[in-house]
Design an enzyme around this catalytic site. Sequence first.
Site, short mmCIF file in Angstrom:
data_model
loop_
_atom_site.label_atom_id
_atom_site.label_comp_id
_atom_site.label_asym_id
_atom_site.label_seq_id
_atom_site.Cartn_x
_atom_site.Cartn_y
_atom_site.Cartn_z
N HIS A 177 -86.02 31.29 4.42
CA HIS A 177 -86.60 30.87 5.69
C HIS A 177 -88.10 31.14 5.77
O HIS A 177 -88.75 30.70 6.72
CB HIS A 177 -85.88 31.56 6.85
CG HIS A 177 -84.47 31.09 7.05
ND1 HIS A 177 -84.15 29.76 7.19
CD2 HIS A 177 -83.30 31.77 7.11
CE1 HIS A 177 -82.84 29.64 7.34
NE2 HIS A 177 -82.30 30.84 7.29
N GLU B 134 -72.75 36.71 7.00
CA GLU B 134 -73.37 36.16 8.22
C GLU B 134 -72.63 34.96 8.78
O GLU B 134 -73.16 34.24 9.62
CB GLU B 134 -74.83 35.78 7.93
CG GLU B 134 -75.01 34.89 6.71
CD GLU B 134 -76.47 34.63 6.37
OE1 GLU B 134 -77.34 34.90 7.22
OE2 GLU B 134 -76.74 34.14 5.26
N ASP C 67 -77.49 34.58 12.38
CA ASP C 67 -76.49 33.62 11.91
C ASP C 67 -75.08 34.11 12.21
O ASP C 67 -74.19 33.30 12.49
CB ASP C 67 -76.66 33.38 10.40
CG ASP C 67 -77.60 32.24 10.10
OD1 ASP C 67 -77.50 31.19 10.79
OD2 ASP C 67 -78.43 32.35 9.20
#
Length: 262
Positions: free
Chosen positions: A44, A145, A171
């Site tokens: 990310h 997650e 998440d």
Amino acid sequence: MATLRETLESGRPTVGGWCSIPSPFTAELMGRCGFDWVCVDTQHGLIGYDQLVPMLQALAITGTPTFVRVPWNQPDHIMKALDAGAQGIIVPMVNTAEDARRAVEAAKYPPLGTRSWGPIRAAFDVEDYSPEVGNRRTVLAAMIETPAGVENVDEILSTPGIDAAYIGPSDLALGHGMTPTLAVREAAHEQLIRSILDSCKRNEVVAGIHCDGVQTVQRWQDLGFGMTTLASDAALLRGTATTAVRQLTGQAEEATGSNNYA
């Protein structure tokens, strides 16, 4: 200088930094802040491979052990990050024992895995580097997650070669129909995290979690997490700068709209 494995197995809680900005200079700054380890985020974060290598070089200057969070559970991502000098890999979205096994295969040299030989930077400053030494030094963290990850957590964390669980609270919440956040407030959200922590203890792996600040780090360390991330470089930069500007202009403190990455 302690390796990443030695740091995580020291028995004390560790605090890590997180690099989202594609900059060797920023990485070096994070490495000089006193963190126990720093993770370069290629999932990310805004970091590609061409920036990853000089960032690992910059962190090496500071003597800070490094993780790389790879974009996905693919052998090329894992092997190239390790060859570039990462001491540990964080693999996102590990949902099953088979996912965990595939990650281990990519991260370990034969006979433990299928990692190809080519430690172009990994062998720097490592006396008598060998497949056995590389396997022993490499730390592999599986991100738990998702609902499937939680359901299969014991099978994932009991996979030989998995050294740590790393929880992505946002998440984890998102997949369970909750608001994605690192500031865990819902009881059901906290219970999910505690269930993963319990699995870490049962399977004798390091428990890690992504945090959004000092109080969150302290909260999870008090429960037994050994690997906590304070915040990202982008979030620290934005938060500190925003606070300073508001103080100088006399504006009231208010949320910056941060999504915990920036």
